[in-house]
Scaffold this motif. Structure first.
Motif, short mmCIF file in Angstrom:
data_model
loop_
_atom_site.label_atom_id
_atom_site.label_comp_id
_atom_site.label_asym_id
_atom_site.label_seq_id
_atom_site.Cartn_x
_atom_site.Cartn_y
_atom_site.Cartn_z
N PHE A 43 51.11 13.12 -11.50
CA PHE A 43 49.76 12.65 -11.12
C PHE A 43 49.01 14.22 -10.94
O PHE A 43 48.13 14.45 -11.72
CB PHE A 43 49.52 11.65 -10.42
N TYR A 44 49.50 14.66 -10.04
CA TYR A 44 49.12 15.91 -9.41
C TYR A 44 49.11 17.09 -10.53
O TYR A 44 48.00 17.88 -10.66
CB TYR A 44 49.55 16.44 -8.09
N GLU A 45 49.98 16.99 -11.06
CA GLU A 45 50.33 17.99 -12.36
C GLU A 45 49.41 17.78 -13.28
O GLU A 45 48.88 18.82 -14.18
CB GLU A 45 51.63 18.16 -12.93
N THR A 46 49.02 16.59 -13.43
CA THR A 46 48.09 16.22 -14.72
C THR A 46 46.68 16.44 -14.50
O THR A 46 45.89 17.06 -15.33
CB THR A 46 48.47 14.68 -15.12
N TYR A 47 46.28 16.04 -13.17
CA TYR A 47 44.70 16.00 -12.96
C TYR A 47 44.30 16.95 -11.88
O TYR A 47 43.34 17.53 -11.88
CB TYR A 47 44.13 14.50 -12.34
N ARG A 48 45.32 17.51 -11.23
CA ARG A 48 45.05 18.40 -9.89
C ARG A 48 43.93 18.08 -9.35
O ARG A 48 42.69 18.78 -8.94
CB ARG A 48 44.77 20.06 -10.77
N LYS A 49 43.86 16.68 -8.85
CA LYS A 49 42.68 16.28 -8.13
C LYS A 49 43.34 15.52 -6.73
O LYS A 49 44.41 14.84 -6.92
CB LYS A 49 41.71 15.32 -8.78
N THR A 50 42.51 15.34 -5.84
CA THR A 50 42.73 14.36 -4.71
C THR A 50 42.33 12.82 -5.32
O THR A 50 41.78 12.73 -6.35
CB THR A 50 42.13 14.70 -3.40
N PRO A 51 43.00 11.74 -4.42
CA PRO A 51 42.58 10.54 -4.87
C PRO A 51 41.21 10.34 -5.04
O PRO A 51 40.51 9.57 -5.95
CB PRO A 51 43.15 9.82 -3.73
N GLU A 52 40.22 10.78 -4.25
CA GLU A 52 38.81 10.69 -4.18
C GLU A 52 38.21 11.34 -5.31
O GLU A 52 37.21 10.69 -5.95
CB GLU A 52 38.12 11.14 -2.83
N GLN A 53 38.48 12.44 -5.51
CA GLN A 53 38.09 13.45 -6.62
C GLN A 53 38.51 12.54 -7.96
O GLN A 53 37.54 12.43 -9.01
CB GLN A 53 38.75 14.50 -6.73
N TYR A 110 47.06 28.69 5.04
CA TYR A 110 46.98 29.90 4.20
C TYR A 110 47.48 29.64 2.73
O TYR A 110 47.27 29.96 1.72
CB TYR A 110 47.38 31.19 4.92
N THR A 111 48.99 29.31 2.83
CA THR A 111 49.80 29.16 1.79
C THR A 111 50.31 27.86 1.30
O THR A 111 50.99 27.82 0.42
CB THR A 111 51.00 30.09 1.94
N GLU A 112 49.94 27.03 2.08
CA GLU A 112 50.17 25.47 1.72
C GLU A 112 49.15 24.62 1.84
O GLU A 112 48.07 24.98 2.48
CB GLU A 112 51.50 25.04 2.72
N GLU A 113 49.34 23.47 0.90
CA GLU A 113 48.38 22.44 1.07
C GLU A 113 48.84 20.98 1.05
O GLU A 113 50.14 20.78 0.24
CB GLU A 113 47.56 22.33 -0.44
N VAL A 114 48.46 19.94 1.95
CA VAL A 114 49.19 18.64 1.94
C VAL A 114 48.01 17.62 1.10
O VAL A 114 46.79 17.56 1.81
CB VAL A 114 49.42 18.40 3.28
N VAL A 115 48.31 16.97 0.02
CA VAL A 115 47.61 16.06 -0.52
C VAL A 115 47.87 14.76 -0.20
O VAL A 115 48.88 14.44 -0.61
CB VAL A 115 47.33 16.26 -1.96
N VAL A 116 47.07 13.90 0.31
CA VAL A 116 47.68 12.61 0.86
C VAL A 116 47.28 11.62 -0.16
O VAL A 116 46.04 11.41 -0.81
CB VAL A 116 46.93 12.27 2.28
N PHE A 117 48.08 10.60 -0.49
CA PHE A 117 47.79 9.70 -1.38
C PHE A 117 47.88 7.99 -0.93
O PHE A 117 49.11 7.91 -0.21
CB PHE A 117 48.54 9.73 -2.63
N PRO A 118 46.94 7.17 -1.11
CA PRO A 118 47.56 5.91 -0.65
C PRO A 118 48.35 5.14 -1.60
O PRO A 118 48.32 5.04 -2.98
CB PRO A 118 45.91 5.08 -0.86
N THR A 119 49.59 4.64 -1.21
CA THR A 119 50.43 3.88 -1.77
C THR A 119 50.40 2.39 -1.74
O THR A 119 51.14 1.63 -2.42
CB THR A 119 51.86 4.46 -1.50
N PHE A 120 49.20 1.94 -1.10
CA PHE A 120 48.96 0.38 -1.17
C PHE A 120 47.99 0.42 -2.23
O PHE A 120 47.17 1.23 -2.75
CB PHE A 120 48.70 0.14 0.11
#
Length: 312
Positions: free
Chosen positions: A131-141, A66-76
């Protein structure tokens, strides 16, 4: 006092019924950030909301849905194909379409890229935060929108800067792609762009492609004709050179023979002729077996070196 006891009982009852069968409060979620990935745990509400206070997390992560979000990014480094085919990448057409000399060009492009957890100098944030501050997108988006649009813009800009025409594309694909890679790296410095490549030949409108193919065939025919002409000229020159060489040899042989005859003629004297005659006579005598030549008789003539009992 009774009211207080009743409130306590009611609170306990409500708390008990609000717990799940596993004893977890509703809204509590868990996710696993696998090796090769990094997650950003972002607060959506409260005094610490926003990307500034997001934490980089890995492994098993608990969070409040409800109050948090976890956004996962590939680092490879991962290679994604933007293609026309439904069997690669997305089932929809994701090919990169750009303009060259006013003609639309479609490209199947492979992009190898990844995200970095490198810390930003002078801050507590990383490139993931940026990155997230700039685009507000997941890697797929991001991949489906910003990255694909950026590729299209870079292809168009580089083609224009290199002053390419549709007919020049087949011979300048590597130069074009190298320029697009540099453009993409500058456009997206937050991510890691390792490589950009063409997965198939560039596609042009059929009528333009036909014109280019005909022009290319004509050039090939002209080059073949020029090559044949040079070959014939080279063979002719070789034959002329060979004939001249053979003629020169004949001339030199004739000159040598003439010189030999001249020297021989100048060397002949009466004494030499007499000496040669005596040599021949001596050879004849040495070969004589002491017998006279055979006598051949005819009805009217007798030939031979002598007669029986007669004088030779």
């Amino acid at each position: 006092m009774k009211f207080t006891r009743f409130s306590s009982i009611l609170f306990t009852t409500l708390l008990g019924t609000s717990l799940s069968s596993c004893g977890i409060l509703p809204g509590t979620n868990v996710t696993t950030v696998e090796p090769g990935y990094a997650g950003l745990k972002i607060q959506l509400y409260g005094g610490e909301k926003g990307i500034e206070n997001a934490k980089v997390v890995t492994g098993r992560v608990w969070y409040n849905g409800y109050t948090e979000e976890v956004v996962v990014f590939p680092t490879f480094i991962n290679t994604y194909p933007f293609t026309q085919a439904a069997t690669e990448g997305s089932p929809t057409d994701e090919s990169v379409v750009f303009s060259v000399g006013g003609s639309p060009v479609s490209a199947d492009v492979g992009v190898s890229f990844g995200f970095s957890t490198e810390a930003l100098s002078g801050t507590t944030k990383t490139k993931l935060h940026q990155f997230y501050e700039t685009y507000r997108k997941t890697p797929e988006q991001f991949r489906a929108n910003e990255l694909r649009n950026g590729l299209r813009n870079c292809f168009g800009e580089v083609a224009e800067n290199q002053k390419l025409t549709p007919a020049m594309l087949p011979m300048n694909q590597q130069k074009l792609v190298a320029g697009v890679r540099n453009c993409t790296e500058k456009r997206f410095p937050i991510i890691i762009v390792q490589d950009i490549s063409l997965l198939n030949p560039l596609r042009l409108p059929p009528e333009i492609q036909k014109s280019i193919d005909e022009q290319f065939a004509a050039q090939q025919a002209a080059q073949t004709a020029e090559s044949n002409r040079r070959k014939v000229e080279a063979e002719a020159a070789s034959n002329v050179a060979k004939a001249k060489g053979e003629a020169q040899v004949t001339i030199e042989q004739a000159r040598a023979e003439a010189e030999s005859n001249r020297l021989l003629a100048n060397s002949i004297t009466p004494q030499l002729l007499e000496l040669e005659r005596l040599r021949v006579e001596r050879v004849r005598v040495e070969k004589w077996n002491g017998q006279q030549g055979n006598i051949i008789q005819t009805p009217n003539v007798q030939l031979g070196s002598g007669t029986p009992g007669g004088t030779p």
